[in-house]
Design an enzyme around this catalytic site. Structure first.
Site, mmCIF file in Angstrom:
data_model
loop_
_atom_site.group_PDB
_atom_site.id
_atom_site.type_symbol
_atom_site.label_atom_id
_atom_site.label_comp_id
_atom_site.label_asym_id
_atom_site.label_seq_id
_atom_site.Cartn_x
_atom_site.Cartn_y
_atom_site.Cartn_z
ATOM 1 N N HIS A 31 17.603 -5.984 -11.869
ATOM 2 C CA HIS A 31 16.190 -5.675 -11.633
ATOM 3 C C HIS A 31 15.865 -6.045 -10.185
ATOM 4 C CE1 HIS A 31 11.822 -6.190 -12.078
ATOM 5 N NE2 HIS A 31 11.912 -5.496 -13.188
ATOM 6 N N ASP A 38 19.010 -14.355 -14.760
ATOM 7 C CA ASP A 38 17.712 -13.757 -15.050
ATOM 8 C C ASP A 38 17.702 -13.450 -16.547
ATOM 9 O OD1 ASP A 38 15.581 -12.099 -15.482
ATOM 10 O OD2 ASP A 38 16.157 -10.576 -13.993
ATOM 11 N N GLN A 57 15.225 -10.383 -20.204
ATOM 12 C CA GLN A 57 15.446 -9.490 -21.349
ATOM 13 C C GLN A 57 16.298 -10.152 -22.423
ATOM 14 O OE1 GLN A 57 13.853 -6.810 -21.762
ATOM 15 N NE2 GLN A 57 13.141 -6.285 -19.718
ATOM 16 N N LYS A 116 7.062 -11.241 -22.084
ATOM 17 C CA LYS A 116 7.980 -10.347 -22.805
ATOM 18 C C LYS A 116 8.413 -10.954 -24.138
ATOM 19 C CE LYS A 116 10.044 -8.572 -18.526
ATOM 20 N NZ LYS A 116 9.598 -7.224 -18.249
ATOM 21 N N CYS A 121 12.452 -0.385 -12.191
ATOM 22 C CA CYS A 121 12.737 -1.375 -11.140
ATOM 23 C C CYS A 121 14.227 -1.618 -10.969
ATOM 24 C CB CYS A 121 12.047 -2.718 -11.412
ATOM 25 S SG CYS A 121 10.286 -2.609 -11.497
HETATM 26 C C1 LIG Z 1 15.704 -7.946 -16.122
HETATM 27 C C2 LIG Z 1 14.342 -8.250 -15.575
HETATM 28 N N1 LIG Z 1 14.203 -9.143 -14.590
HETATM 29 C C3 LIG Z 1 13.014 -9.452 -14.068
HETATM 30 C C4 LIG Z 1 11.863 -8.855 -14.525
HETATM 31 C C5 LIG Z 1 10.575 -9.216 -13.867
HETATM 32 O O1 LIG Z 1 9.707 -9.798 -14.762
HETATM 33 P P1 LIG Z 1 8.226 -10.155 -14.301
HETATM 34 O O2 LIG Z 1 7.614 -8.883 -13.864
HETATM 35 O O3 LIG Z 1 7.591 -10.707 -15.527
HETATM 36 O O4 LIG Z 1 8.343 -11.149 -13.223
HETATM 37 C C6 LIG Z 1 11.948 -7.921 -15.552
HETATM 38 C C7 LIG Z 1 10.741 -7.265 -16.081
HETATM 39 O O5 LIG Z 1 10.370 -6.164 -15.802
HETATM 40 C C8 LIG Z 1 13.218 -7.605 -16.085
HETATM 41 O O6 LIG Z 1 13.350 -6.694 -17.052
#
Ligand SMILES: Cc1ncc(COP(=O)(O)O)c(C=O)c1O
Lengths: 408, 137
Positions: free
Chosen positions: A123, A200, A203, A226, A366
């Site tokens: 991401h 990270d 998910q 989430k 993203c």
């Molecule tokens: C794998 C992953 N990392 C990071 C994020 C970023 O999360 P947030 O927008 O809550 O900071 C997301 C969410 O879209 C994600 O799916």
């Protein structure tokens, strides 16, 4: 089991909504989950009965608020198997957590020539903080490709894991492919080379049982929103000794013990990373979300999602020209399915599904690097959670067939 | 206005090849990208000496909203002056298509319009450069 699931489904008020005249079928939980009434009530109760700033003042409400905030920290610590609650830093979201590691650790530990090892599937929130730090420190990000099935080939990982690699940055579960990476094995290999492992878990934490100690990683980041919690609260877990040697990136009130003109004395970990008034209601809501998930049971969450994912893969495969991204084995993926339909843009699929009351994500999620790598301009993603049913997937399939009929 | 973007008459425009394709000798062309959704459309214009758009075509991989709005825009531009094209607004374009778009899809519809403005800018820039060169000579 069915009746039990119904009981849980009734906890989500938003699922009673009509969208374009149809019952809402929410298949976008990977972007953000819906919230059960228990979480909404916890947030409301906090503002109605306990609201006051934390770690300041001495009045009763201030104490109550501080206690609730710290109780939430404890709740998060036990949920992910942290050694102590002080290893839990509250942030705004996963992005914020990942920036805190990259800047707080990376800026003082990375040097010219060092390598940050990651994959093309990350991401943007897990890549851009490191690209920024690498530019400033003269180090570089190296991207590993995944197999055609969307898995990480451990031989590729071993060959890329040179002495130059100072930190390995990966998502526990991919937000596009669903792939769950073998973090434990990755951490063991990285340890041998003396590289840190930053995960990270955005998910993963909502969907699979996570124990940071048994995973063996060094930092672990995720968002509350989430996993049934409110928006605005995130978590960074880090090993105590690493957090103690990190620099704060947000200076101001709440993160210092003493200030004397030109000098200041930092507060202890984790307060030193939480400058400014924190999202106490968010932390309280996150704790309520964790209670809810514990009550449901993370093994049951996983079982439910494997059932939904297997069924969805079987159904979607019947659509001509539809191509499912990522591994097809539900045991190595989470409950989300991204797909591409030949000749049809994901936004059109999503718009037509929306007209049927079905919410899915379209675009690049993203993950620009991944889409460019796969040479597709975008994909449609249906993601499942505890409130979804097999009937939802039947409706998804019918909606997709409608889209194909209209646009082809 | 009808909210249904995927109604039959629009689907016909979507599938039509009338303004789709490439021009043999365009006076100007631009490649317009929408990084958010990965859309990419190429716009080409043939412009006469007196500033009239004599032909216009688009091509590329894009969603139905982008395709339909490009098709309407291109169709409407042929025979018009670049002065007219310069004045076209988002509202004019929405009026042409005759649909109500949700905020998230408005960007898709205006991609072609942004492309048009960029193409005119590029065309006029190129022209004034050659004029200047001629003057200098
Ligand atoms: C794998 C992953 N990392 C990071 C994020 C970023 O999360 P947030 O927008 O809550 O900071 C997301 C969410 O879209 C994600 O799916």
């Amino acid at each position: 089991m069915r009746r039990l699931k119904r009981k849980y489904m009734n906890d989500f008020p938003i699922l009673n909504r009509k969208i374009n005249g149809k019952d809402l079928i929410y298949l976008d939980s990977a972007a953000t989950s819906q919230k059960p009434v228990q979480v909404i009530d916890a947030v409301t109760d906090y503002y109605k009965n306990h609201n006051a700033n934390v770690h300041r003042g001495v009045h009763t409400l201030g104490d109550e608020s501080t206690e609730l905030y710290e109780a939430a920290r404890k709740r998060v610590a036990s949920f992910i198997g942290a050694v102590t609650p002080s290893e839990i830093v509250f942030t705004n979201n996963a992005t914020d957590s990942l920036n805190l590691v990259a800047q707080g650790w990376g800026l003082i530990n990375l040097k010219k020539g060092d390598v940050v090892l990651t994959t093309v599937a990350e991401h943007n929130s897990n890549v851009l903080p490191w690209e920024y730090i690498c530019e400033r420190t003269g180090s570089g990000v190296e991207y590993m490709e995944l197999t055609d099935e969307g898995l990480l080939d451990m031989d590729v990982f071993k060959s890329k894991l040179t002495d130059k690699v100072k930190v390995v940055v990966l998502s526990h579960a991919s937000n596009v492919l669903g792939t769950i990476l073998p973090v434990k094995q990755i951490s063991e290999l990285a340890k041998e080379k003396g590289a840190l492992v930053v995960i990270d878990g955005s998910q993963a934490v909502p969907h699979i049982q996570v124990n940071v100690q048994s995973l063996g990683c060094d930092f672990y980041a995720f968002s509350g929103h989430k996993m049934l919690g409110p928006m605005g609260i995130g978590v960074l877990w880090g090993r105590r000794e690493l957090l103690s040697n990190m620099i704060p990136i947000r200076f101001g009130g709440g993160m210092v013990l003493d200030v004397d003109k030109k000098t200041y004395e930092l507060a202890e970990v984790p307060e030193c990373f939480e400058g400014g008034t924190p999202d106490v209601a968010g932390a309280v809501g996150l704790a309520a979300a964790i209670d809810y998930l514990d009550d449901y049971g993370m093994e049951n969450v996983r079982k439910h999602e494997i059932e939904l994912t297997s069924y969805a893969i079987e159904k979607l495969r019947t659509v001509k020209g539809l191509w499912i991204l990522g591994p097809h084995n539900p045991d190595v993926r989470t409950g989300l399915i991204s797909f591409v339909i030949d000749g049809i843009h994901s936004h059109d699929v999503a718009s037509i599904l929306d007209s049927e009351g079905i919410a899915v994500r379209s675009g690049m999620h993203c993950a620009m690097n991944l889409h460019k790598n796969m040479q597709i301009s975008s994909s449609t993603r249906a993601s499942f959670y505890i409130y979804n049913t097999l009937e939802d997937i039947d409706k998804l399939l019918a909606g997709i067939e409608k889209a194909v009929g209209l646009l082809k | 206005m009808d909210d249904n973007l995927y109604r039959e008459e629009l689907m016909e425009v979507y599938k039509s090849t009338k303004n789709r394709g490439t021009l043999v000798s365009p006076s100007v062309e631009v490649l317009e990208k929408n990084p958010l959704c990965g859309d990419q459309i190429k716009l080409q214009f043939e412009i006469s000496e007196d500033g009239i758009i004599t032909d216009a075509k688009f091509d590329g991989s894009a969603c139905a909203v982008s395709v339909i709005s490009s098709a309407y825009l291109m169709d409407n531009l042929v025979g018009k002056s670049i002065e007219h094209a310069k004045k076209l607004t988002k509202e004019d374009l929405m009026g042409l298509i005759g649909i109500n778009l949700t905020t998230s899809r408005v960007k898709c519809a205006t991609l072609a319009l942004e492309g048009l403005k960029n193409a005119i800018g590029k065309y006029e820039n190129g022209k004034s450069n050659t004029e200047n060169k001629n003057k200098n000579r």
